[in-house]
Design a protein around this motif. Structure first.
Motif, PDB file in Angstrom:
ATOM      1  N   ALA A  91       0.880  -1.171   0.000  1.00  0.00           N
ATOM      2  CA  ALA A  91       0.000   0.000   0.000  1.00  0.00           C
ATOM      3  C   ALA A  91       0.911   1.213   0.000  1.00  0.00           C
ATOM      4  O   ALA A  91       1.633   1.446   0.971  1.00  0.00           O
ATOM      5  N   LYS A  92       0.890   1.950  -1.114  1.00  0.00           N
ATOM      6  CA  LYS A  92       1.808   3.088  -1.252  1.00  0.00           C
ATOM      7  C   LYS A  92       1.068   4.355  -0.851  1.00  0.00           C
ATOM      8  O   LYS A  92       0.074   4.723  -1.463  1.00  0.00           O
ATOM      9  N   MET A  93       1.544   4.993   0.192  1.00  0.00           N
ATOM     10  CA  MET A  93       0.818   6.131   0.741  1.00  0.00           C
ATOM     11  C   MET A  93       1.672   7.391   0.614  1.00  0.00           C
ATOM     12  O   MET A  93       2.889   7.334   0.810  1.00  0.00           O
ATOM     13  N   LYS A 101       4.588  12.681  -4.931  1.00  0.00           N
ATOM     14  CA  LYS A 101       4.204  12.172  -6.251  1.00  0.00           C
ATOM     15  C   LYS A 101       4.871  10.830  -6.560  1.00  0.00           C
ATOM     16  O   LYS A 101       4.390  10.070  -7.400  1.00  0.00           O
ATOM     17  N   THR A 118       5.103   8.045  -5.251  1.00  0.00           N
ATOM     18  CA  THR A 118       4.450   6.745  -5.046  1.00  0.00           C
ATOM     19  C   THR A 118       3.898   6.212  -6.371  1.00  0.00           C
ATOM     20  O   THR A 118       3.591   5.027  -6.482  1.00  0.00           O
ATOM     21  N   ALA A 119       3.783   7.082  -7.372  1.00  0.00           N
ATOM     22  CA  ALA A 119       3.341   6.605  -8.694  1.00  0.00           C
ATOM     23  C   ALA A 119       4.500   5.973  -9.459  1.00  0.00           C
ATOM     24  O   ALA A 119       4.279   5.312 -10.474  1.00  0.00           O
ATOM     25  N   SER A 121       4.170  -0.643  -9.585  1.00  0.00           N
ATOM     26  CA  SER A 121       2.929  -0.329 -10.301  1.00  0.00           C
ATOM     27  C   SER A 121       1.902  -1.454 -10.230  1.00  0.00           C
ATOM     28  O   SER A 121       0.768  -1.266 -10.652  1.00  0.00           O
ATOM     29  N   SER A 139       0.838  -2.468  -7.427  1.00  0.00           N
ATOM     30  CA  SER A 139       0.136  -2.223  -6.167  1.00  0.00           C
ATOM     31  C   SER A 139      -0.646  -0.917  -6.230  1.00  0.00           C
ATOM     32  O   SER A 139      -0.358  -0.046  -7.043  1.00  0.00           O
ATOM     33  N   HIS A 140      -1.621  -0.827  -5.345  1.00  0.00           N
ATOM     34  CA  HIS A 140      -2.423   0.391  -5.257  1.00  0.00           C
ATOM     35  C   HIS A 140      -1.622   1.494  -4.563  1.00  0.00           C
ATOM     36  O   HIS A 140      -0.874   1.224  -3.611  1.00  0.00           O
ATOM     37  N   GLY A 141      -1.814   2.727  -5.021  1.00  0.00           N
ATOM     38  CA  GLY A 141      -1.164   3.867  -4.391  1.00  0.00           C
ATOM     39  C   GLY A 141      -2.185   4.927  -4.036  1.00  0.00           C
ATOM     40  O   GLY A 141      -3.256   4.990  -4.628  1.00  0.00           O
ATOM     41  N   PHE A 142      -1.845   5.727  -3.064  1.00  0.00           N
ATOM     42  CA  PHE A 142      -2.784   6.746  -2.603  1.00  0.00           C
ATOM     43  C   PHE A 142      -2.033   8.042  -2.333  1.00  0.00           C
ATOM     44  O   PHE A 142      -1.329   8.176  -1.345  1.00  0.00           O
ATOM     45  N   ASN A 143      -2.177   8.970  -3.256  1.00  0.00           N
ATOM     46  CA  ASN A 143      -1.591  10.292  -3.136  1.00  0.00           C
ATOM     47  C   ASN A 143      -2.692  11.174  -2.533  1.00  0.00           C
ATOM     48  O   ASN A 143      -3.539  11.684  -3.243  1.00  0.00           O
ATOM     49  N   GLY A 144      -2.700  11.277  -1.202  1.00  0.00           N
ATOM     50  CA  GLY A 144      -3.853  11.831  -0.487  1.00  0.00           C
ATOM     51  C   GLY A 144      -3.910  13.336  -0.434  1.00  0.00           C
ATOM     52  O   GLY A 144      -3.998  13.997  -1.468  1.00  0.00           O
ATOM     53  N   TRP A 188     -10.532   3.273   1.751  1.00  0.00           N
ATOM     54  CA  TRP A 188      -9.743   2.983   0.549  1.00  0.00           C
ATOM     55  C   TRP A 188      -9.289   1.523   0.558  1.00  0.00           C
ATOM     56  O   TRP A 188      -9.327   0.831  -0.460  1.00  0.00           O
ATOM     57  N   LEU A 239     -11.738  15.029  -0.551  1.00  0.00           N
ATOM     58  CA  LEU A 239     -10.915  13.945  -1.117  1.00  0.00           C
ATOM     59  C   LEU A 239     -11.752  12.679  -1.273  1.00  0.00           C
ATOM     60  O   LEU A 239     -11.692  11.990  -2.291  1.00  0.00           O
ATOM     61  N   PRO A 275      -6.881  -2.578  -2.593  1.00  0.00           N
ATOM     62  CA  PRO A 275      -5.435  -2.810  -2.508  1.00  0.00           C
ATOM     63  C   PRO A 275      -5.175  -4.258  -2.111  1.00  0.00           C
ATOM     64  O   PRO A 275      -5.906  -4.821  -1.292  1.00  0.00           O
ATOM     65  N   GLY A 276      -4.168  -4.843  -2.709  1.00  0.00           N
ATOM     66  CA  GLY A 276      -3.829  -6.219  -2.365  1.00  0.00           C
ATOM     67  C   GLY A 276      -4.474  -7.231  -3.297  1.00  0.00           C
ATOM     68  O   GLY A 276      -4.217  -8.429  -3.175  1.00  0.00           O
ATOM     69  N   PRO A 295      -4.517  -2.834  -9.939  1.00  0.00           N
ATOM     70  CA  PRO A 295      -4.020  -1.618  -9.298  1.00  0.00           C
ATOM     71  C   PRO A 295      -4.409  -0.335 -10.038  1.00  0.00           C
ATOM     72  O   PRO A 295      -4.529  -0.330 -11.256  1.00  0.00           O
ATOM     73  N   PHE A 296      -4.651   0.682  -9.278  1.00  0.00           N
ATOM     74  CA  PHE A 296      -4.833   2.018  -9.852  1.00  0.00           C
ATOM     75  C   PHE A 296      -4.270   2.993  -8.829  1.00  0.00           C
ATOM     76  O   PHE A 296      -4.025   2.641  -7.672  1.00  0.00           O
ATOM     77  N   PHE A 297      -4.063   4.212  -9.280  1.00  0.00           N
ATOM     78  CA  PHE A 297      -3.444   5.203  -8.411  1.00  0.00           C
ATOM     79  C   PHE A 297      -4.504   6.209  -7.979  1.00  0.00           C
ATOM     80  O   PHE A 297      -5.141   6.849  -8.808  1.00  0.00           O
ATOM     81  N   THR A 298      -4.728   6.303  -6.683  1.00  0.00           N
ATOM     82  CA  THR A 298      -5.746   7.200  -6.157  1.00  0.00           C
ATOM     83  C   THR A 298      -5.141   8.580  -5.929  1.00  0.00           C
ATOM     84  O   THR A 298      -4.122   8.699  -5.253  1.00  0.00           O
ATOM     85  N   GLN A 299      -5.763   9.592  -6.507  1.00  0.00           N
ATOM     86  CA  GLN A 299      -5.250  10.939  -6.287  1.00  0.00           C
ATOM     87  C   GLN A 299      -6.369  11.962  -6.371  1.00  0.00           C
ATOM     88  O   GLN A 299      -7.296  11.819  -7.155  1.00  0.00           O
ATOM     89  N   GLY A 300      -6.250  12.972  -5.525  1.00  0.00           N
ATOM     90  CA  GLY A 300      -7.208  14.069  -5.586  1.00  0.00           C
ATOM     91  C   GLY A 300      -6.997  14.869  -6.853  1.00  0.00           C
ATOM     92  O   GLY A 300      -7.914  15.515  -7.365  1.00  0.00           O
TER      93      GLY A 300
END
Ligand SMILES: Cc1ncc(C[n+]2csc(CCOP(=O)(O)OP(=O)(O)O)c2C)c(N)n1
Ligand code: SF4
Ligand SMILES: [Mg+2]
Lengths: 350, 626
Positions: free
Chosen positions: A59-61, A69, A71-72, A76, A78-83, B302, B325, B457-458, B465-470
């Motif tokens: 889990a990339k946070m 940025k 974490t992108a 790739s 895995s899921h990432g979260f740029n919060g 999430w 968000l 995730p997982g 996978p996808f990238f979560t971003q605001g």
């Protein structure tokens, strides 16, 4: 977080679970050419690969900033979260309790962690949330174009000459104060040390904080900056030469007695610290705080494993007494009491 | 009394409700208000609950309001019990029986009572009595408690049970029921039972010997509370979260929401541990602030958990950025907002519906959230579950808009009913399902309801996978600053809100007994006093209106039609700025001019008289128009 499965095919280009290093890469970086953050990403890719981390299980946070940025740019699969700015620690805490089987890796900036997110960062550390928490520390806010951050050293200057007169926030010292049991400082240019420290952090169970000086080549790479590439290269004082030995490998004993200290990590892997002139013991919390205080006073840029608790304490999921299965995977029958409980409550409230 | 209820003398003077005034001079059965004034922190709450329960046990409906200061010890607090066999147990301004135990407030308390009020006065406060138009029973509490309670330290607590005994005799409450209520109240502290019973008996004994029987107001046994429960809204909300399958709950203490988190902590420890291992199937985290609490909720959502927080106005302000968000990245989250008077500290122990507009649009940029609005404990229970389900179904933030009146007061409620539907897990694709499709696009509207699919995730699948971003993203969650991507996403989110409109709890309509062109709308805790007002207006003034109770935003089609079908609609709100009216007018401009507002915002729970006064005034000016 590494798995014990033997690799189906074992060529030099794959790790023990059968993946090539490429699998741990991510999207192409959009950072400035030469940015320190990119070399940290590269070492993260290597460390995750060499530690045989499940490439789907990360889990990339991150918060917000150039550093966040990145974490992108790795893992790739895995899921990432740029919060949002400063909240990676809190968001990761929630994500971890929801799925404790994921390897949580956070990448944050010095603005993200030492200013807007300082409170949340310290409380994540207090809770001992299992996470590899990397601070990409360049002394400025890169993404908002070069304002001072709270880690800028006293007396260092911005490009336009503006001088910082405020005391810097030392994330390593604060982390130790808050009970962090794996604390390291490194430099994005010290590839060998950084990758070993990252691997140690992955093998540690609990919060692992790695504060990596990571020059911003666009806004903080000038004369007068104490976070420039040149300054870091010239002033880095490693505490030890550091090697990582995974749990499945025998240690080679070709060191002279007394010159090497071994740190055994959660999964049996070891960090092997070869002393360099000094006699620093990273398993002493007092010594660690004294070291950081001296470094602050004398303006030394020391790097290496600053602290690792001799006896790790329960991580956050153990404190919460969570069931083995990740909460997010629990079936309905675990999540909803029997209908009779409704009647019991009604009875209680009559 | 009226003074601390925050009413100006002018308001009292204009009280037009003849019906209420006339009733005062006739003996009344099961229609009265008891108010007990004590000092905060003296343990009077147990005595007051015993008094309330003993009336309930006689089968007579009651409502309670605990009016307490923002302070731990020493300031005045008033506990009001309204007894009404028609079930009209919302706030009422005037009092029939007043128990004066608190020196701090006694002068003002006595001065504010209407003539003829019965008063149980602590003998030590007798000097405060400066009028002769009250019916006063002066009780030597200090002496009585000395007789029943040898332990001086306990007397301050036990003295309260003596007034319970006195009031029981004055009003005709059966002493057996008082004793049964004491047993229930102190079930966890058996030692206290005998002591409290003897205190109640001593009070009753004294009253029998010294107080002549009165028949102004009486309580008589009925059969109207069978099966009902008596519970605080916050406790019911917490139970709803538990049955809604909550997995992660993060919170930061704030009145009036803390007791929700505390109730949840107790409930979950009993019923949500794995029976085999004893381990927790949930995490409850007391966060360091509301930023962190909401961050944890969003992070947990999430990662695939059902997550919620509970807070009040100042908390939602801090949660604003993360609320946006959640909206833009489409992560399920639930906030229970137990509203209090704001801004900031405001009146932290007083009730309000003042967060409606803020919550609906919480955050920056274009944001619209789903709001569920419970009006009683049963709904607080249900809407916690609905909110957790809807958050998953819609992949968004869902608010439950409770308030201090509902959350912190004990309400008589229909019993809770077990959920009938399984947990809604929403549109989550597993690795196996990913195998069967050629492309997974995180933010694509595949089904035409504007709700996209997500993966957790997982998930071990290369397409997962996808990238979560605001930050701006296209429908494959890839970073994008293209105008068409941004606008397209905003438009889809707006359509998703239209889907929400069809999924939220439907409004409830009660038609008038006579045809009418006038409608009345209320929501949340305004429901009960508004219905009482309509009942009184129908009987005493021959004035009839259809009634709609709004239970969610966005407003359903039925709600909009209701407004369309009436010439004018009065919307009752407990805020100054007519917040829900503003939302309805903005979203449905064609009905904007039909909406009139009835507003109440002094921190007191709404009462029927306020609704009646404002309605009649507004209706008068309606008639004056040519
Ligand atoms: C609430 C909020 N305030 C301000 C910003 C603007 N902002 C974006 S990144 C940033 C600082 C980033 O600095 P740092 O964390 O050191 O990362 P770097 O870019 O240096 O790697 C700021 C202030 C924001 N995104 N959100
Ligand atoms: S501005 Fe600085 S921190 Fe940001 S990408 Fe460029 S070099 Fe790196
Ligand atoms: Mg920075």
């Amino acid at each position: 977080m590494s798995t014990q499965q033997p690799a189906p095919t074992r060529s030099p280009a794959t790790n023990r679970i059968g993946y090539e290093q490429n699998v741990y890469k991510g999207a192409t970086s959009t950072l400035c050419a030469g940015c320190g953050h990119d070399s940290i990403t590269a070492q993260l890719v290597r460390a995750l690969w060499e530690c045989n981390v499940d490439p789907y299980g990360i889990a990339k946070m991150s918060g917000i900033g150039c550093s966040s940025k990145t974490t992108a740019y790795f893992a790739s699969l895995s899921h990432g979260f740029n919060g949002v700015h400063g909240r990676a620690a809190a968001i990761a805490t929630g994500s971890f309790v929801a799925n404790r089987k994921l390897l949580h890796v956070a990448v944050s900036g010095d603005g993200d962690t030492a200013s807007i997110g300082l409170g949340n960062f310290l409380h994540m550390v207090r809770r001992n949330v299992p996470i590899v928490y990397v601070i990409e520390n360049n002394g400025v806010y890169g993404l908002t174009k070069g304002q001072f951050s709270a880690t800028a050293d006293k007396g260092s200057t911005l490009k336009d000459g503006l001088r910082n007169d405020l005391e810097p926030v030392d994330c390593c010292a604060l982390a130790i104060e808050m009970g962090c049991e794996y604390v390291a400082r490194s430099f994005s240019g010290d590839v060998k040390q950084l990758v070993a420290l990252l691997k140690g952090a992955i093998a540690h169970r609990g919060t692992a904080v790695i504060d990596v000086v990571s020059p911003c080549v666009t806004f903080n790479n000038h004369e007068g900056s104490t976070k420039s590439l040149k300054f870091a290269r010239e002033h880095e004082e490693p505490l030890h030469e550091i090697g990582f030995v995974p749990y499945y490998e025998e240690i080679r004993v070709d060191y002279e007695p007394g010159t090497v200290q071994e740190i055994i990590l959660h999964d049996g892997s070891r960090l092997v610290l070869k002393k360099l002139g000094n006699d620093y013991d990273p398993t002493s919390r007092e010594a660690a705080l004294v070291l950081l205080e001296q470094a602050r006073r004398e303006k030394h840029f020391i790097t290496g494993l600053i602290y690792r608790a001799p006896e790790p304490s329960p991580a956050f999921d153990e404190q919460l007494e969570l069931v083995e299965t990740p909460l997010a995977h629990l079936p309905d029958e675990f999540l909803r009491p029997n209908p009779e409980v409704v009647e019991q409550l009604n009875q209680l409230w009559r | 009394m009226d003074d601390h209820l925050g009413l100006s003398s002018q308001q009292q003077a204009t009280l037009p409700v003849g019906a209420i005034a006339e009733e005062r001079n006739v003996p009344r059965v099961n229609d009265l208000v008891i108010c007990v004034a004590t000092s905060n922190g003296t343990g009077s709450i147990s005595a007051n609950l015993v008094l309330a329960r003993s009336i309930l046990q006689m089968g007579v409906p009651i409502g309670t309001k605990n009016l307490f200061p923002s302070n731990i010890q020493g300031l005045p607090t008033w506990f009001t019990i309204r007894v009404n066999e028609q079930g009209w147990v919302a706030n009422r301004r005037d009092v029939d029986l007043f128990v004066a135990m608190n020196r701090e407030s006694v002068f003002e308390d006595l001065a504010g009572l209407r003539p003829g009020t019965l008063v149980v006065l602590n003998a030590e406060l007798a000097d405060a009595l400066q009028r002769d138009d009250l019916i006063v029973y002066t009780v030597p509490f200090t002496q009585l408690v000395g007789d029943v309670c040898p332990e001086p330290k306990l007397r301050r607590l036990v003295v309260n049970m003596i007034y319970v005994g006195v009031v029981a005799v004055v009003l005709g409450i059966e002493l057996e029921e008082v004793e049964a209520a004491i047993e229930k109240q102190f079930a966890q502290k058996p030692k206290a039972i005998e002591l409290n019973k003897s205190a109640a008996r001593a009070g009753a004994q004294w009253a029998r010997e010294h107080i002549p029987p009165q028949d102004f107001v009486r309580i008589e046994r009925r059969n109207l509370t069978t099966n009902k429960i008596f519970v605080e809204g916050n406790t019911a909300s917490a139970a709803g979260l538990m049955f809604g399958g909550i997995q992660v709950f993060a919170w930061y203490p704030i009145t009036p929401s803390s007791s929700l988190a505390e109730a949840l902590t107790d409930l979950m420890a009993t019923w949500r541990r794995d029976p085999v291992t004893g381990k927790a199937t949930y995490a409850i985290i007391q966060a360091e602030d509301e930023l962190a609490a909401m961050g944890m909720v969003v992070g947990a959502g999430w990662a695939g958990a059902r997550a919620a927080t509970a807070t009040s106005g100042p908390g939602i302000s801090l949660m604003a950025e993360l609320a946006g968000l959640s909206y833009f990245t489409e992560i399920p989250a639930v906030i229970i907002d137990v509203q209090r008077v704001g801004p900031s500290t405001g009146l932290p122990t007083r009730t309000s519906q003042g967060d409606m507009l803020k919550a609906y649009h919480l955050s920056h940029g274009d944001c619209k959230h789903v709001l569920l609005i419970p009006a009683n404990p049963k709904e607080a229970f249900e809407f916690s579950m609905t909110a957790l389900d809807l958050a998953q179904r819609l992949q968004t933030l869902v608010f439950v808009m409770s308030d201090l009146d509902l959350g912190m007061n004990y309400w008589l409620s229909d019993p809770l009913e077990p959920p009938t539907q399984p947990l809604d897990r929403g549109k989550v694709l597993t690795a196996e399902e990913l195998d069967q499709i050629t492309e997974f696009a995180r933010y694509r509207d595949v089904d035409g309801d504007a709700i996209p699919y997500r993966t957790l995730p997982g998930t071990r699948h290369p397409r997962a996978p996808f990238f979560t971003q605001g930050a701006g993203h296209d429908d494959r969650a890839k970073r994008s600053e293209k105008p068409e991507d941004w606008a397209g996403n905003l438009e889809r989110l707006a359509r998703k809100h239209e889907t929400a409109r069809t999924l939220v709890p439907e409004s409830l309509v009660e038609l008038a007994t006579k045809p009418t062109r006038v409608g009345v709308i209320a929501y949340g805790t305004s429901d009960l006093p508004t219905r009482e007002a309509l009942a009184r207006l129908a009987t005493a003034h021959e004035w009839h209106a259809d009634y709609l109770r709004l239970r969610a935003l966005p407003a359903t089609a039925k709600t909009v039609e209701f407004i369309e079908q009436h010439d004018r609609v009065y919307l009752v709100e407990q805020n100054r700025d007519a917040q829900v009216a503003a939302i309805l007018r903005a979203e449905h401009p064609h009905i904007a001019s039909r909406i009139r507002s009835i507003l109440h915002f002094n921190g007191q729970p709404l009462d029927a008289a306020t609704v009646i006064e404002q309605l009649l005034t507004l209706e008068e000016s309606e008639e004056e128009q040519p």
